[in-house]
Design a protein around this motif. Structure first.
Motif, PDB file in Angstrom:
ATOM      1  N   ARG A   4       0.819  -1.186   0.089  1.00  0.00           N
ATOM      2  CA  ARG A   4       0.035  -0.101  -0.003  1.00  0.00           C
ATOM      3  C   ARG A   4       0.927   1.203   0.176  1.00  0.00           C
ATOM      4  NH1 ARG A   4      -2.477   3.527   3.718  1.00  0.00           N
ATOM      5  NH2 ARG A   4      -4.417   4.173   2.832  1.00  0.00           N
ATOM      6  N   GLN A   5       1.935   1.182   0.747  1.00  0.00           N
ATOM      7  CA  GLN A   5       2.897   2.428   0.976  1.00  0.00           C
ATOM      8  C   GLN A   5       3.589   2.872  -0.425  1.00  0.00           C
ATOM      9  OE1 GLN A   5       3.038   4.604   3.465  1.00  0.00           O
ATOM     10  NE2 GLN A   5       4.107   5.969   1.853  1.00  0.00           N
ATOM     11  N   GLU A   6       3.763   1.697  -1.257  1.00  0.00           N
ATOM     12  CA  GLU A   6       4.430   2.103  -2.691  1.00  0.00           C
ATOM     13  C   GLU A   6       3.546   2.435  -3.586  1.00  0.00           C
ATOM     14  OE1 GLU A   6       7.608  -1.699  -2.772  1.00  0.00           O
ATOM     15  OE2 GLU A   6       5.690  -1.919  -3.379  1.00  0.00           O
ATOM     16  N   LEU A   7       2.143   1.931  -3.507  1.00  0.00           N
ATOM     17  CA  LEU A   7       0.836   2.655  -4.104  1.00  0.00           C
ATOM     18  C   LEU A   7       0.645   4.165  -3.712  1.00  0.00           C
ATOM     19  CD1 LEU A   7      -0.911   1.948  -6.272  1.00  0.00           C
ATOM     20  CD2 LEU A   7      -2.650   1.251  -4.844  1.00  0.00           C
ATOM     21  N   LEU A   8       0.872   4.264  -2.518  1.00  0.00           N
ATOM     22  CA  LEU A   8       0.550   5.746  -2.075  1.00  0.00           C
ATOM     23  C   LEU A   8       1.705   6.607  -2.452  1.00  0.00           C
ATOM     24  CD1 LEU A   8      -0.433   5.156   1.733  1.00  0.00           C
ATOM     25  CD2 LEU A   8      -1.885   6.066  -0.217  1.00  0.00           C
ATOM     26  N   ASP A   9       3.280   6.326  -2.525  1.00  0.00           N
ATOM     27  CA  ASP A   9       4.140   6.854  -3.032  1.00  0.00           C
ATOM     28  C   ASP A   9       3.821   7.332  -4.487  1.00  0.00           C
ATOM     29  OD1 ASP A   9       5.156   6.819  -0.599  1.00  0.00           O
ATOM     30  OD2 ASP A   9       6.693   5.120  -1.136  1.00  0.00           O
ATOM     31  N   ARG A  10       3.651   6.180  -5.322  1.00  0.00           N
ATOM     32  CA  ARG A  10       3.276   6.419  -6.892  1.00  0.00           C
ATOM     33  C   ARG A  10       2.070   7.583  -6.843  1.00  0.00           C
ATOM     34  NH1 ARG A  10       5.431   2.510 -10.249  1.00  0.00           N
ATOM     35  NH2 ARG A  10       4.616   4.114 -11.887  1.00  0.00           N
ATOM     36  N   ILE A  11       1.106   7.300  -6.177  1.00  0.00           N
ATOM     37  CA  ILE A  11      -0.083   8.169  -6.475  1.00  0.00           C
ATOM     38  C   ILE A  11       0.326   9.757  -5.965  1.00  0.00           C
ATOM     39  CG2 ILE A  11      -2.328   8.900  -5.762  1.00  0.00           C
ATOM     40  CD1 ILE A  11      -2.431   5.615  -5.334  1.00  0.00           C
ATOM     41  N   ARG A  25      -9.699  10.207   1.082  1.00  0.00           N
ATOM     42  CA  ARG A  25     -11.251  10.253   1.676  1.00  0.00           C
ATOM     43  C   ARG A  25     -12.072   9.523   0.668  1.00  0.00           C
ATOM     44  NH1 ARG A  25      -9.835  15.792   1.910  1.00  0.00           N
ATOM     45  NH2 ARG A  25     -11.075  16.187  -0.064  1.00  0.00           N
ATOM     46  N   VAL A  26     -11.783   9.245  -0.444  1.00  0.00           N
ATOM     47  CA  VAL A  26     -12.381   8.285  -1.267  1.00  0.00           C
ATOM     48  C   VAL A  26     -12.088   6.900  -1.046  1.00  0.00           C
ATOM     49  CG1 VAL A  26     -12.748   7.458  -3.850  1.00  0.00           C
ATOM     50  CG2 VAL A  26     -12.899  10.049  -3.449  1.00  0.00           C
ATOM     51  N   GLU A  27     -11.039   6.620  -0.528  1.00  0.00           N
ATOM     52  CA  GLU A  27     -10.688   5.208  -0.108  1.00  0.00           C
ATOM     53  C   GLU A  27     -11.413   5.128   1.224  1.00  0.00           C
ATOM     54  OE1 GLU A  27      -7.065   4.726   1.543  1.00  0.00           O
ATOM     55  OE2 GLU A  27      -6.675   2.445   1.347  1.00  0.00           O
ATOM     56  N   GLN A  28     -11.523   5.768   2.155  1.00  0.00           N
ATOM     57  CA  GLN A  28     -12.036   5.445   3.523  1.00  0.00           C
ATOM     58  C   GLN A  28     -13.751   5.437   3.293  1.00  0.00           C
ATOM     59  OE1 GLN A  28     -10.767   4.668   6.057  1.00  0.00           O
ATOM     60  NE2 GLN A  28      -8.981   4.814   4.817  1.00  0.00           N
ATOM     61  N   THR A  29     -14.290   6.267   2.520  1.00  0.00           N
ATOM     62  CA  THR A  29     -15.819   6.229   2.084  1.00  0.00           C
ATOM     63  C   THR A  29     -15.789   4.949   1.235  1.00  0.00           C
ATOM     64  OG1 THR A  29     -15.738   8.623   1.870  1.00  0.00           O
ATOM     65  CG2 THR A  29     -17.800   7.340   1.040  1.00  0.00           C
ATOM     66  N   ALA A  30     -15.263   4.381   0.385  1.00  0.00           N
ATOM     67  CA  ALA A  30     -15.159   3.348  -0.359  1.00  0.00           C
ATOM     68  C   ALA A  30     -15.099   1.965   0.577  1.00  0.00           C
ATOM     69  CB  ALA A  30     -14.293   3.271  -1.521  1.00  0.00           C
ATOM     70  N   LEU A  31     -14.319   1.935   1.594  1.00  0.00           N
ATOM     71  CA  LEU A  31     -14.087   1.041   2.339  1.00  0.00           C
ATOM     72  C   LEU A  31     -15.523   0.825   3.228  1.00  0.00           C
ATOM     73  CD1 LEU A  31     -10.368   1.305   3.687  1.00  0.00           C
ATOM     74  CD2 LEU A  31     -11.506  -0.593   2.499  1.00  0.00           C
ATOM     75  N   SER A  45     -10.082  -0.523  -1.514  1.00  0.00           N
ATOM     76  CA  SER A  45      -8.953   0.540  -1.351  1.00  0.00           C
ATOM     77  C   SER A  45      -8.197   0.750  -2.605  1.00  0.00           C
ATOM     78  CB  SER A  45      -8.112  -0.447  -0.123  1.00  0.00           C
ATOM     79  OG  SER A  45      -7.109   0.306  -0.219  1.00  0.00           O
ATOM     80  N   ILE A  46      -7.889  -0.253  -3.279  1.00  0.00           N
ATOM     81  CA  ILE A  46      -6.903  -0.025  -4.497  1.00  0.00           C
ATOM     82  C   ILE A  46      -7.793   0.926  -5.348  1.00  0.00           C
ATOM     83  CG2 ILE A  46      -5.861  -1.004  -6.343  1.00  0.00           C
ATOM     84  CD1 ILE A  46      -5.150  -3.487  -4.539  1.00  0.00           C
ATOM     85  N   ALA A  47      -9.035   0.569  -5.827  1.00  0.00           N
ATOM     86  CA  ALA A  47      -9.609   1.410  -6.651  1.00  0.00           C
ATOM     87  C   ALA A  47      -9.917   2.846  -6.144  1.00  0.00           C
ATOM     88  CB  ALA A  47     -11.079   0.851  -7.063  1.00  0.00           C
ATOM     89  N   GLY A  48     -10.201   3.021  -4.836  1.00  0.00           N
ATOM     90  CA  GLY A  48     -10.433   4.348  -4.212  1.00  0.00           C
ATOM     91  C   GLY A  48      -8.982   5.166  -4.678  1.00  0.00           C
ATOM     92  N   LEU A  49      -7.973   4.441  -4.114  1.00  0.00           N
ATOM     93  CA  LEU A  49      -6.658   5.262  -4.117  1.00  0.00           C
ATOM     94  C   LEU A  49      -6.302   5.599  -5.579  1.00  0.00           C
ATOM     95  CD1 LEU A  49      -4.678   3.086  -1.814  1.00  0.00           C
ATOM     96  CD2 LEU A  49      -5.443   5.336  -1.461  1.00  0.00           C
ATOM     97  N   VAL A  50      -6.561   4.850  -6.790  1.00  0.00           N
ATOM     98  CA  VAL A  50      -6.127   4.959  -7.878  1.00  0.00           C
ATOM     99  C   VAL A  50      -7.028   5.817  -8.584  1.00  0.00           C
ATOM    100  CG1 VAL A  50      -4.570   3.326  -8.048  1.00  0.00           C
ATOM    101  CG2 VAL A  50      -6.853   2.825  -9.076  1.00  0.00           C
ATOM    102  N   HIS A  51      -8.483   5.882  -8.511  1.00  0.00           N
ATOM    103  CA  HIS A  51      -9.486   6.487  -9.470  1.00  0.00           C
ATOM    104  C   HIS A  51      -9.030   7.698 -10.058  1.00  0.00           C
ATOM    105  CE1 HIS A  51     -10.948   9.303  -6.058  1.00  0.00           C
ATOM    106  NE2 HIS A  51     -11.433   9.922  -7.062  1.00  0.00           N
ATOM    107  N   ASP A  52      -8.413   8.611  -9.287  1.00  0.00           N
ATOM    108  CA  ASP A  52      -7.918   9.811  -9.944  1.00  0.00           C
ATOM    109  C   ASP A  52      -6.532  10.091 -10.121  1.00  0.00           C
ATOM    110  OD1 ASP A  52     -10.444  11.193 -10.302  1.00  0.00           O
ATOM    111  OD2 ASP A  52     -10.203  12.284  -8.348  1.00  0.00           O
ATOM    112  N   VAL A 107     -12.386   2.547 -12.172  1.00  0.00           N
ATOM    113  CA  VAL A 107     -11.898   3.799 -12.551  1.00  0.00           C
ATOM    114  C   VAL A 107     -12.600   4.424 -13.905  1.00  0.00           C
ATOM    115  CG1 VAL A 107      -9.841   4.692 -13.392  1.00  0.00           C
ATOM    116  CG2 VAL A 107      -9.772   3.150 -11.426  1.00  0.00           C
ATOM    117  N   ARG A 108     -12.525   3.421 -14.662  1.00  0.00           N
ATOM    118  CA  ARG A 108     -13.092   3.993 -16.090  1.00  0.00           C
ATOM    119  C   ARG A 108     -14.407   4.575 -16.022  1.00  0.00           C
ATOM    120  NH1 ARG A 108     -11.091  -1.553 -17.986  1.00  0.00           N
ATOM    121  NH2 ARG A 108      -9.425  -1.046 -19.098  1.00  0.00           N
TER     122      ARG A 108
END
Ligand code: DGI
Ligand code: FE
Ligand code: FE
Ligand code: FE
Length: 188
Positions: A4-11, A25-31, A45-52, A107-108
């Motif tokens: 998750r931390q690697e993904l957060l860094d990339r985003i 916030r979208v990740e939390q609401t999505a969870l 979690s992943i979809a919320g983090l990457v959606h934008d 995401v799409r």
């Protein structure tokens, strides 16, 4: 994908702080919506983090990707509002090596919705709309409706988004209209 931390860094390398915090916030609401609606929490979690993920890319990147990946050329008539989800999913696949089609479709379709949406797609579509910092007339009702019935939330958003686009003379992407037709009459 890595941790998750690697993904957060990339985003966080792709987004300015304000947008990055929206994504958290979208990740939390999505969870929360996922837990209530029997949706896999890791995918939410992943979809919320990457959606934008692609929201702050220059138009040239999207135009190049539409051509390189032979996406629907009609996309060229739209702009960032549509591209960051539809084209963004292709960038996420190639750059973040996320190949889960349910996540990529979430995401799409997170901006326009779609006729058929899996529970995960519905969760991301709604989490983006009602995350706690969203503040528009009707957001309280949107949160109530979504808490009661995820599909009714989808219908609510589809109706209000189409109304907003028309009132403001904005171009309607055909999928936004198809989403309206598929979801809104059903819930009247
Ligand atoms: O990226 P976010 O701001 O978090 O949220 P989003 O991806 O859901 O984008 C919301 C915006 O997209 C909102 O201002 C309405 C706009 N939008 C949604 N459907 C359409 C659209 N804009 C156009 N031009 N056409 C559409 O069909
Ligand atoms: Fe978005
Ligand atoms: Fe949205
Ligand atoms: Fe968003």
């Amino acid at each position: 994908p890595g941790t998750r931390q690697e993904l957060l860094d990339r985003i966080s390398q792709q987004l300015r702080p304000k947008r990055f915090h929206h994504v958290l916030r979208v990740e939390q609401t999505a969870l929360e919506l996922a837990a209530k609606n029997d949706v896999d929490l890791e995918r939410a979690s992943i979809a919320g983090l990457v959606h934008d993920y692609a929201k702050q890319r220059p138009d040239e990147d999207f135009i190049a990707a539409i051509k390189a990946y032979q996406l629907n050329p009609e996309l060229l008539h739209y702009g960032n509002a549509i591209w960051h989800g539809v084209v963004g999913a292709e960038l996420i696949k190639r750059e973040l090596h996320i190949y889960d089609e349910d996540i990529l479709n979430a995401v799409r379709h997170h901006t326009t919705g779609d006729v058929y949406m899996t529970p995960l797609e519905q969760v991301i579509y709604m989490a983006d709309y009602i995350e706690p910092a969203r503040d528009f007339p009707g957001v309280a009702e949107a949160r109530q409706v979504t808490a009661k019935d995820l599909g009714a939330g989808v219908a609510f958003q589809a109706q209000h988004t189409l109304q907003y686009l028309i009132e403001n003379g904005l171009p309607v992407y055909p999928k936004s209209l198809a989403t309206y037709n598929a979801w809104v009459p059903r819930y009247q």
